[in-house]
Write a protein that holds these residues in place. Structure first.
Motif, short mmCIF file in Angstrom:
data_model
loop_
_atom_site.label_atom_id
_atom_site.label_comp_id
_atom_site.label_asym_id
_atom_site.label_seq_id
_atom_site.Cartn_x
_atom_site.Cartn_y
_atom_site.Cartn_z
N THR A 96 34.63 56.22 59.50
CA THR A 96 33.41 56.00 58.73
C THR A 96 32.97 54.54 58.65
O THR A 96 32.00 54.23 57.96
N SER A 97 33.67 53.63 59.34
CA SER A 97 33.27 52.22 59.23
C SER A 97 33.61 51.41 60.47
O SER A 97 34.49 51.76 61.25
N LEU A 98 32.87 50.32 60.62
CA LEU A 98 33.11 49.36 61.69
C LEU A 98 32.75 47.97 61.20
O LEU A 98 32.08 47.81 60.18
N SER A 99 33.20 46.97 61.93
CA SER A 99 32.78 45.59 61.66
C SER A 99 32.36 44.96 62.97
O SER A 99 32.85 45.32 64.04
N LEU A 100 31.43 44.02 62.88
CA LEU A 100 30.90 43.34 64.05
C LEU A 100 30.87 41.85 63.73
O LEU A 100 30.29 41.44 62.72
N SER A 101 31.50 41.04 64.58
CA SER A 101 31.62 39.60 64.36
C SER A 101 30.65 38.82 65.23
O SER A 101 30.26 39.26 66.31
N GLY A 102 30.29 37.64 64.75
CA GLY A 102 29.45 36.73 65.53
C GLY A 102 27.98 37.06 65.50
O GLY A 102 27.20 36.52 66.29
N VAL A 103 27.56 37.96 64.59
CA VAL A 103 26.17 38.38 64.54
C VAL A 103 25.31 37.19 64.12
O VAL A 103 25.54 36.58 63.08
N ALA A 104 24.32 36.85 64.96
CA ALA A 104 23.46 35.69 64.68
C ALA A 104 22.10 35.88 65.34
O ALA A 104 22.01 36.43 66.44
N VAL A 105 21.07 35.43 64.64
CA VAL A 105 19.70 35.44 65.18
C VAL A 105 19.00 34.16 64.76
O VAL A 105 19.29 33.58 63.71
N ASP A 106 18.07 33.74 65.59
CA ASP A 106 17.14 32.66 65.24
C ASP A 106 15.83 33.34 64.87
O ASP A 106 15.41 34.31 65.52
N THR A 107 15.17 32.82 63.83
CA THR A 107 13.88 33.37 63.40
C THR A 107 12.91 32.23 63.16
O THR A 107 13.29 31.06 63.15
N ALA A 108 11.65 32.57 62.94
CA ALA A 108 10.64 31.57 62.60
C ALA A 108 10.96 30.92 61.26
O ALA A 108 10.50 29.81 60.97
N LEU A 109 11.77 31.59 60.45
CA LEU A 109 12.14 31.08 59.13
C LEU A 109 13.44 30.27 59.15
O LEU A 109 13.81 29.69 58.14
N GLY A 110 14.13 30.27 60.28
CA GLY A 110 15.40 29.53 60.40
C GLY A 110 16.49 30.41 60.99
O GLY A 110 16.26 31.58 61.34
N ASN A 111 17.69 29.85 61.08
CA ASN A 111 18.82 30.55 61.69
C ASN A 111 19.55 31.42 60.68
O ASN A 111 19.66 31.06 59.51
N CYS A 112 20.06 32.53 61.16
CA CYS A 112 20.88 33.45 60.37
C CYS A 112 22.16 33.72 61.15
O CYS A 112 22.10 34.11 62.30
N GLY A 113 23.32 33.51 60.49
CA GLY A 113 24.60 33.74 61.15
C GLY A 113 25.07 32.51 61.90
O GLY A 113 24.46 31.45 61.77
N PRO A 114 26.16 32.61 62.63
CA PRO A 114 26.93 33.81 62.93
C PRO A 114 27.80 34.24 61.74
O PRO A 114 28.35 33.41 61.03
N SER A 115 27.89 35.55 61.58
CA SER A 115 28.65 36.14 60.49
C SER A 115 29.22 37.48 60.93
O SER A 115 28.79 38.04 61.94
N THR A 116 30.17 37.97 60.14
CA THR A 116 30.71 39.30 60.36
C THR A 116 30.01 40.26 59.41
O THR A 116 29.85 39.96 58.23
N VAL A 117 29.56 41.38 59.95
CA VAL A 117 28.92 42.40 59.13
C VAL A 117 29.74 43.68 59.19
O VAL A 117 30.43 43.95 60.17
N SER A 118 29.68 44.44 58.11
CA SER A 118 30.33 45.75 58.05
C SER A 118 29.25 46.81 58.06
O SER A 118 28.16 46.61 57.53
N ALA A 119 29.57 47.94 58.66
CA ALA A 119 28.60 49.03 58.76
C ALA A 119 29.29 50.36 58.54
O ALA A 119 30.49 50.51 58.80
N SER A 120 28.50 51.31 58.08
CA SER A 120 29.00 52.67 57.94
C SER A 120 28.73 53.44 59.22
O SER A 120 27.83 53.10 59.99
#
Length: 158
Positions: A96-120
């Protein structure tokens, strides 16, 4: 007086590790290439950007994940969301769960990540769908991400 047989420490440790590994082992089927598509919302500085995400990568039978490409479409701000630090890697940790590391995006508002996210993970065997759910996952840079992505092919996790 009773005689006790002692298990050597190394053997006891090996038994413990084998039991622990089997308690957390998953099997994902089919292993191989996957794609994920669905709605996502990235929020930064109080501004929400809702997009359709399309990702591609692979999954191993043991649950190893690699996301090698990602694209965000929809409104004009979506075209300005650019994935960085690919490939993102992760692990299916249970049925029922997973994790994903290194998630990062650049946006017009600035950078997000890299981070680890958890998902169902939700399997719908009737509809033959596997849904990956993100709920307000924090990314460094003051960002959060939510969404619901459907995998192709349908994955079973045991």
């Amino acid at each position: 007086m009773k005689s006790f047989k002692l298990i050597p420490v190394g053997a006891a440790l090996a038994l413990f590790l084998a039991a622990s590994a089997s308690a957390y082992a998953v099997t994902v089927s089919p292993a191989g290439p996957i794609s994920l598509t669905g709605s996502t919302t990235l929020t930064k500085s109080g501004i929400a950007i809702s997009c359709t995400a399309t990702m591609a990568g692979s999954v191993t039978a043991a649950g190893g994940i690699s996301i090698t490409s990602a694209k965000f479409t929809g409104n004009s701000l979506c075209s300005l969301v650019t994935p960085t630090s690919l490939p993102w890697s992760g692990q299916v940790s249970s049925t029922t769960s997973l994790s994903l590391s290194g998630v990062a995006v650049d946006t017009a508002l600035g950078n997000c990540g890299p981070s680890t996210v958890s998902a169902s993970i939700t399997e719908n065997s009737t509809l033959k769908e596997t849904i990956i759910g993100l709920s307000n996952q924090s990314l460094s840079g003051g960002c959060t991400v939510s969404g619901s992505l459907t995998t192709t092919p349908y994955l079973t996790i045991k």
